[in-house]
Write an enzyme that holds these catalytic residues in place. Structure first.
Site, PDB file in Angstrom:
ATOM      1  N   HIS A  96      37.591  42.067  38.916  1.00 54.60           N
ATOM      2  CA  HIS A  96      37.275  42.414  37.529  1.00 54.60           C
ATOM      3  C   HIS A  96      38.385  43.316  36.996  1.00 54.60           C
ATOM      4  O   HIS A  96      38.936  44.134  37.727  1.00 54.60           O
ATOM      5  CB  HIS A  96      35.913  43.119  37.475  1.00 54.60           C
ATOM      6  N   GLU A 165      38.364  36.619  31.361  1.00 51.92           N
ATOM      7  CA  GLU A 165      37.926  37.787  30.597  1.00 51.92           C
ATOM      8  C   GLU A 165      39.152  38.509  30.045  1.00 51.92           C
ATOM      9  O   GLU A 165      39.700  39.405  30.709  1.00 51.92           O
ATOM     10  CB  GLU A 165      37.161  38.753  31.506  1.00 51.92           C
ATOM     11  N   SER A 206      32.603  40.556  25.343  1.00 46.61           N
ATOM     12  CA  SER A 206      31.828  40.697  24.099  1.00 46.61           C
ATOM     13  C   SER A 206      30.972  39.486  23.746  1.00 46.61           C
ATOM     14  O   SER A 206      30.815  39.161  22.575  1.00 46.61           O
ATOM     15  CB  SER A 206      32.757  41.063  22.933  1.00 46.61           C
TER      16      SER A 206
END
Ligand code: PGA
Length: 246
Positions: A96, A165, A206
């Site tokens: 991540h 992402e 988001s």
């Protein structure tokens, strides 16, 4: 929505204690109506995973936000992938952007974690994404290629999911545009083509109730990694229903 099962992932980061996790999951189980074509996976803080192990019924999945690449040993503060396996985790996030940026995780560590997870039959969800400066310089594809290069060459990709992402979209209230996501999915699919045909591709950054439906309709997107908008059981349930309706 793609025909393969849609993977709706909730990444709670370092939020909620064991009691809060328990009441969320109990409430969620009461209100969710789940279509067969969708899988919901919770990634709660490591200190609360034992609650998921107890509370998640057979239609809810769970995993860790991170783990070490060694099974056990002198690694103070780390999560053992072997213990995750023994506890029943099915997924684990790897790389991540917060791990890469704040905890300086590097490519070698990420590759080793992926190998270990596959050895334990835990599915790694590999997070990739460029920052705003890289996007502005037109380097998005190059950055993603670099993040994925050795991984694609070295591991059996059938078990692997890739989550795109973009760092600039995370927690910003402004997701990437459908076209930016579509282009990146196409690019990553091309990178992987020789290795495997069906790419499980997630988008994260988001995602919320308002945009979930539109984003789930992008060709090639078959899952989301949702942070902020997954923290409330009712709202996350609503988000999940937006996908069913698309
Ligand atoms: P966000 O986070 O949905 O709050 O943007 C996504 C993530 O970091 O996985």
């Amino acid at each position: 929505m793609s025909s393969s099962s849609f993977l709706l992932c909730a990444n709670w980061k370092m939020n909620k204690n064991p009691q809060q996790v328990q009441s969320y999951i109990r409430e969620f189980i009461k209100i969710i109506s789940l279509k067969k074509s969708k899988k919901i996976v919770f990634f709660t803080p490591a200190l609360t995973l034992f609650v998921l192990q107890k509370e998640c019924s057979d239609f809810l999945f769970w995993g860790a936000q991170n783990c070490h690449f060694e099974d056990e040993g002198a690694f103070t503060g780390e999560n053992s992938p072997l213990v995750l396996k023994q506890m029943g985790a099915t997924y684990c996030l790897v790389g991540h952007s917060e791990r890469r940026q704040l905890f300086l995780e590097n490519k070698m560590d990420i590759q080793k974690k992926i190998h270990t997870l596959i050895r334990h039959s835990i599915c790694p969800i590999i997070c990739v994404g460029e920052n705003l400066a890289e996007r502005r310089r037109g380097e998005s594809f190059k950055v993603i290629q670099n993040q994925l290069l050795n991984i694609i060459k070295m591991v059996d990709l059938d078990m692997v999911t890739i989550a795109y992402e973009p760092i600039w979209a995370i927690g910003s209230a402004e997701p990437a545009s459908p076209n930016q996501i579509f282009e990146m999915q196409k690019y990553i699919q091309q990178l992987c083509e020789s290795q495997y045909k069906k790419l499980q591709f997630l988008y994260g950054g988001s995602v919320n109730i308002q945009n979930a439906k539109t984003l789930s309709q992008i060709k090639g997107v078959n899952g989301f990694l949702v942070g902020g908008a997954s923290l409330n059981a009712q709202k996350f349930c609503q988000l999940s229903q937006e996908i069913d309706d698309s």
